[in-house]
Motif scaffolding. Structure first.
Motif, PDB file in Angstrom:
ATOM      1  N   SER A 124       0.847  -1.195   0.000  1.00  0.00           N
ATOM      2  CA  SER A 124       0.000   0.000   0.000  1.00  0.00           C
ATOM      3  C   SER A 124       0.880   1.242   0.000  1.00  0.00           C
ATOM      4  N   LYS A 125       0.306   2.318  -0.505  1.00  0.00           N
ATOM      5  CA  LYS A 125       1.064   3.547  -0.637  1.00  0.00           C
ATOM      6  C   LYS A 125       1.539   4.041   0.732  1.00  0.00           C
ATOM      7  N   ALA A 126       0.689   3.899   1.732  1.00  0.00           N
ATOM      8  CA  ALA A 126       1.054   4.379   3.074  1.00  0.00           C
ATOM      9  C   ALA A 126       2.243   3.596   3.621  1.00  0.00           C
ATOM     10  N   ASP A 127       2.207   2.251   3.409  1.00  0.00           N
ATOM     11  CA  ASP A 127       3.322   1.434   3.893  1.00  0.00           C
ATOM     12  C   ASP A 127       4.608   1.784   3.157  1.00  0.00           C
ATOM     13  N   ALA A 128       4.474   1.974   1.842  1.00  0.00           N
ATOM     14  CA  ALA A 128       5.646   2.307   1.036  1.00  0.00           C
ATOM     15  C   ALA A 128       6.233   3.626   1.507  1.00  0.00           C
ATOM     16  N   ARG A 129       5.338   4.571   1.786  1.00  0.00           N
ATOM     17  CA  ARG A 129       5.800   5.887   2.226  1.00  0.00           C
ATOM     18  C   ARG A 129       6.535   5.795   3.552  1.00  0.00           C
ATOM     19  N   GLU A 130       6.037   4.935   4.416  1.00  0.00           N
ATOM     20  CA  GLU A 130       6.690   4.747   5.706  1.00  0.00           C
ATOM     21  C   GLU A 130       8.114   4.192   5.513  1.00  0.00           C
ATOM     22  N   ARG A 131       8.237   3.269   4.536  1.00  0.00           N
ATOM     23  CA  ARG A 131       9.559   2.715   4.268  1.00  0.00           C
ATOM     24  C   ARG A 131      10.503   3.776   3.705  1.00  0.00           C
ATOM     25  N   CYS A 132       9.959   4.651   2.864  1.00  0.00           N
ATOM     26  CA  CYS A 132      10.766   5.742   2.307  1.00  0.00           C
ATOM     27  C   CYS A 132      11.257   6.649   3.433  1.00  0.00           C
ATOM     28  N   ARG A 133      10.332   6.937   4.346  1.00  0.00           N
ATOM     29  CA  ARG A 133      10.670   7.819   5.464  1.00  0.00           C
ATOM     30  C   ARG A 133      11.821   7.220   6.275  1.00  0.00           C
ATOM     31  N   ALA A 134      11.708   5.908   6.539  1.00  0.00           N
ATOM     32  CA  ALA A 134      12.751   5.238   7.308  1.00  0.00           C
ATOM     33  C   ALA A 134      14.084   5.265   6.560  1.00  0.00           C
ATOM     34  N   ALA A 135      14.010   5.072   5.237  1.00  0.00           N
ATOM     35  CA  ALA A 135      15.246   5.055   4.434  1.00  0.00           C
ATOM     36  C   ALA A 135      15.923   6.414   4.461  1.00  0.00           C
ATOM     37  N   LEU A 136      15.126   7.474   4.350  1.00  0.00           N
ATOM     38  CA  LEU A 136      15.704   8.819   4.387  1.00  0.00           C
ATOM     39  C   LEU A 136      16.350   9.086   5.742  1.00  0.00           C
ATOM     40  N   ALA A 137      15.666   8.653   6.803  1.00  0.00           N
ATOM     41  CA  ALA A 137      16.217   8.865   8.140  1.00  0.00           C
ATOM     42  C   ALA A 137      17.533   8.124   8.284  1.00  0.00           C
ATOM     43  N   ARG A 138      17.599   6.932   7.665  1.00  0.00           N
ATOM     44  CA  ARG A 138      18.796   6.118   7.806  1.00  0.00           C
ATOM     45  C   ARG A 138      20.031   6.748   7.158  1.00  0.00           C
ATOM     46  N   VAL A 139      19.821   7.494   6.072  1.00  0.00           N
ATOM     47  CA  VAL A 139      20.976   8.118   5.426  1.00  0.00           C
ATOM     48  C   VAL A 139      21.249   9.508   5.987  1.00  0.00           C
ATOM     49  N   GLY A 140      20.602   9.828   7.101  1.00  0.00           N
ATOM     50  CA  GLY A 140      20.954  11.059   7.792  1.00  0.00           C
ATOM     51  C   GLY A 140      20.280  12.313   7.277  1.00  0.00           C
ATOM     52  N   ILE A 141      19.079  12.193   6.748  1.00  0.00           N
ATOM     53  CA  ILE A 141      18.352  13.396   6.331  1.00  0.00           C
ATOM     54  C   ILE A 141      17.443  13.831   7.480  1.00  0.00           C
ATOM     55  N   GLN A 192      30.868  12.587   5.000  1.00  0.00           N
ATOM     56  CA  GLN A 192      29.556  12.182   5.529  1.00  0.00           C
ATOM     57  C   GLN A 192      28.983  11.004   4.758  1.00  0.00           C
ATOM     58  N   ILE A 193      29.067  11.067   3.421  1.00  0.00           N
ATOM     59  CA  ILE A 193      28.496  10.000   2.592  1.00  0.00           C
ATOM     60  C   ILE A 193      29.255   8.685   2.811  1.00  0.00           C
ATOM     61  N   LEU A 194      30.590   8.779   2.858  1.00  0.00           N
ATOM     62  CA  LEU A 194      31.383   7.564   3.096  1.00  0.00           C
ATOM     63  C   LEU A 194      30.997   6.944   4.435  1.00  0.00           C
ATOM     64  N   PHE A 195      30.794   7.806   5.415  1.00  0.00           N
ATOM     65  CA  PHE A 195      30.388   7.361   6.746  1.00  0.00           C
ATOM     66  C   PHE A 195      29.077   6.582   6.676  1.00  0.00           C
ATOM     67  N   GLU A 196      28.091   7.158   5.966  1.00  0.00           N
ATOM     68  CA  GLU A 196      26.777   6.494   5.857  1.00  0.00           C
ATOM     69  C   GLU A 196      26.891   5.153   5.131  1.00  0.00           C
ATOM     70  N   MET A 197      27.622   5.149   4.018  1.00  0.00           N
ATOM     71  CA  MET A 197      27.701   3.929   3.208  1.00  0.00           C
ATOM     72  C   MET A 197      28.368   2.799   3.989  1.00  0.00           C
ATOM     73  N   GLN A 198      29.440   3.154   4.673  1.00  0.00           N
ATOM     74  CA  GLN A 198      30.161   2.162   5.456  1.00  0.00           C
ATOM     75  C   GLN A 198      29.247   1.537   6.510  1.00  0.00           C
ATOM     76  N   LYS A 199      28.483   2.417   7.184  1.00  0.00           N
ATOM     77  CA  LYS A 199      27.574   1.965   8.228  1.00  0.00           C
ATOM     78  C   LYS A 199      26.503   1.050   7.636  1.00  0.00           C
ATOM     79  N   LEU A 200      25.936   1.470   6.498  1.00  0.00           N
ATOM     80  CA  LEU A 200      24.843   0.717   5.895  1.00  0.00           C
ATOM     81  C   LEU A 200      25.293  -0.672   5.459  1.00  0.00           C
ATOM     82  N   CYS A 201      26.496  -0.758   4.892  1.00  0.00           N
ATOM     83  CA  CYS A 201      26.976  -2.057   4.449  1.00  0.00           C
ATOM     84  C   CYS A 201      27.182  -2.990   5.628  1.00  0.00           C
TER      85      CYS A 201
END
Lengths: 321, 335
Positions: A124-141, A192-201
């Protein structure tokens, strides 16, 4: 550990009017879960084309003429376009150099990100949006809820690249291919980006292929490194091995020409000449005209040989460490 | 020692006036105002003869604008430019012309900075002929000599820019700057667009030319490795202001003797290095703020780990903290 992605003897050639350009010519490497491979080379070395080949993004006049790309053990080279679409952005994702080119300028961020999820999943769109929100938060936005409603031009370059990374992460891909994602960014933003990528991997176990021309980024980030020259991998091994004791004359020359390795104010050690045109290399080692160790042997084609465990080099007379 | 160039309190502002619709809107009570970018804010800098000064900063910090003010491409909004101990604004037209020939610029993009419809011979040879340094008849020989100096085959002088590689084009740009016999070169990210192996070749050329022609460089770059290798002195800019000046060796030294300003420290920490393996990247927070609306007080305070109440209010002055070592940070008052 088994490899998530294994590339074997990949050859991608472009059949142009001027002749056959062997952009990728016999490239092999593998990446395991949670590991980072640095794919290093100068412009025209075929590093981006290797990435595009793995994504199935090679268009005419280009064609993958030989080799295997094994994703979790399954060869994906002969997939039909329909099957490719199920894979792309889902199991393999790519982050490009210029985030403005990746994002559609007339669509809001949420539209683009939700589309990336719904293309592969019934959700559902709402669930997808929630996942997007979480993804953005994870990369430090910061404040991801509001930022989802923004348009790409409302973001800075570093933030746009974060959005691109978040989008690549949405479907928890097995492999992410990052094509010079920090080249256009400032040093502190790159950090900052290297930091995020390293953490995510580390957290998600995604395998990462980091394509770059900057050896010093690879030194701090990657586990393994493959050095490319004129379409071929010339040296492959762990970062420590390759950077501390390079075996191929090209890798050695590249490392020596980095300013920080030289005495201040003195002329830098340099590799003479320039990268040959891919149309004109012919047989033989592509580096031979610039190589100080050149011998008559070099007119023949060197093969990628195992030097020691997990250490390969394509040279007739590898430099002793 | 004589200063070849002195910048005294140089500021450069770009303003965008309201258009008609904006003016109407503001009459009707909208908050629209003229927009002013403080690209360079009160920068003073002396450069000695024969010195190489590195100018470092992130994009948008005003380093290129300052370079352009030095060359005279942009007139400064405030402040004075002194050349060999004389105020440029008070020079006669002829003197100014001579001065402008002596200060030349090398641009970042070797593709965009060469006229695609000119042959290399004309790109390099046009200016010296126009300014009467060379006879029209001798142009070909003169250009051939210059091309050899920068490592290009003189037989290629009839070609067009698109027939050259990036590294060769960078050399053409250098030869063009050298053609009018300058004393002072402003290199604006002159090697940023080149591959590592080619970059080393061009940097070597800069080092050789400096010796041969006794040149002075203002070397603008975001690449600290390159700046460290080439320059005698480094100037760090942040959002239009100079935050730190110091001798290269001192600035890049380890421990407490090294970088003084928190921004310089952060910048040095973020530079990827070959000898660091599997580094745990620690991110400096935030981004460079918009120069349209810079933060109050010290521009760096929203990102600074040591920010105090005072940093928000008061702009720190650039003060000498050690001989020939300047830094603009309130922390220095507390040591």
């Amino acid at each position: 550990m088994s490899a998530v992605l294994q590339v074997e003897n990949l050859r991608t050639h472009f059949f142009t009017k001027a002749g056959v350009v062997k952009a990728v010519d016999d490239v092999s490497f593998s990446v395991s879960r949670g590991k980072i491979l640095g794919l290093v080379g100068e412009s025209g070395s075929g590093k981006s084309m290797t990435g595009y080949s793995i994504m199935g993004l090679i268009d005419a006049p280009g064609k993958i003429v030989d080799g295997k790309i094994l994703l979790n053990g399954e060869n994906i080279i002969d997939l039909k376009p329909q099957q490719w679409r199920g894979l792309r952005g889902n199991r393999v994702a790519m982050i490009f150099q210029d985030p403005m080119m990746t994002l559609n300028p007339v669509l809001r961020i949420d539209t683009q990100m939700i589309e990336a999820i719904q293309a592969h999943e019934k959700i559902s769109k709402a669930d997808a949006r929630e996942r997007c929100r979480a993804a953005l938060a994870r990369v430090g936005i910061a404040s991801p809820d509001e930022r989802l409603n923004a348009y790409p031009h409302q973001f800075s370059g570093g933030m746009r690249q974060r959005v691109a990374i978040a989008t690549a992460l949405l479907n928890k891909p097995d492999v992410i291919i990052a094509d010079e994602p920090t080249t256009a960014l400032d040093v502190t933003i790159q950090g900052q980006i290297l930091f995020e990528m390293q953490k995510l991997c580390r957290e998600s176990g995604t395998a990462l292929i980091w394509i770059t021309h900057d050896l010093s980024v690879v030194a701090g980030l990657a586990d393994d490194v493959a050095v490319m020259y004129a379409g071929k991998v010339v040296e492959y091994g762990s970062v420590t091995n390759v950077l501390d004791a390079p075996l191929h004359p090209y890798t050695q020359g590249l490392l020596e020409s980095v300013p920080s390795r030289n005495i201040k104010g003195q002329p830098l050690k340099q590799i003479p000449g320039m990268t040959p045109s891919l149309l004109k290399i012919g047989a033989g080692c592509a580096f031979r005209d610039r190589c100080k160790y050149r011998t008559p042997d070099c007119e023949g084609a060197p093969q990628l040989k195992l030097q020691s465990q997990h250490r390969q080099v394509r040279c007739f007379h590898p430099v002793a460490a | 020692m004589s200063h070849i160039l002195e910048l005294k309190n140089i500021s450069k502002r770009f303003s965008k006036k309201l258009d008609l619709a904006g003016k109407l809107a503001s009459k009707l009570g909208s908050s629209a105002k003229d927009e002013t970018v403080h690209a360079v804010d009160d920068v003073s800098l002396n450069i000695e003869r024969g010195e190489v000064v590195g100018l470092v900063g992130e994009s948008g910090c005003g380093k290129s604008t300052l370079g352009r003010v030095v060359v005279g491409v942009h007139p400064q909004t405030e402040g004075e430019r002194w050349w060999h101990g004389r105020d440029v604004a008070k020079m006669s037209a002829a003197e100014k012309r001579t001065m402008q020939l002596q200060v030349q610029m090398i641009f970042q993009d070797p593709y965009a900075s060469l006229n695609p419809r000119y042959r290399v011979e004309d790109i390099i040879g046009e200016a010296p002929v126009v300014h009467g340094l060379v006879n029209g008849k001798d142009k070909a020989d003169y250009v051939a000599g210059l091309m050899q100096k920068v490592g290009l085959d003189a037989a290629l002088s009839k070609r067009f820019p698109h027939q050259f590689s990036g590294g060769q084009r960078a050399r053409i740009g250098i030869a063009r700057a050298l053609a009018v016999k300058p004393e002072f070169l402003v290199c604006d990210e002159a090697v940023a667009a080149l591959d590592v192996s080619i970059q080393a070749q061009v940097l070597n050329l800069f080092i050789e030319l400096r010796k041969e022609f006794n040149l002075t460089y203002l070397f603008i770059s975001h690449d600290l490795g390159v700046v460290k290798h080439l320059s005698d002195r480094v100037v760090i800019m942040y959002l239009g202001r100079v935050v730190e000046i110091g001798a290269t060796d001192a600035l890049f030294a380890n421990a407490s003797a090294g970088a003084n300003h928190p921004y310089t420290q952060a910048l040095l920490a973020e530079v990827p290095r070959l000898d660091v393996r599997k580094k745990d990247f620690v991110a400096i927070t935030g981004e460079i703020p918009s120069p349209l609306n810079p933060p109050s007080g010290c521009h760096f305070h929203p990102r600074c780990p040591h920010a105090m109440a005072r940093c928000k209010i008061e702009q720190p002055a650039l003060r000498e903290i050690a001989p020939l070592r300047f830094s603009a940070c309130h922390l220095n008052d507390m040591r």
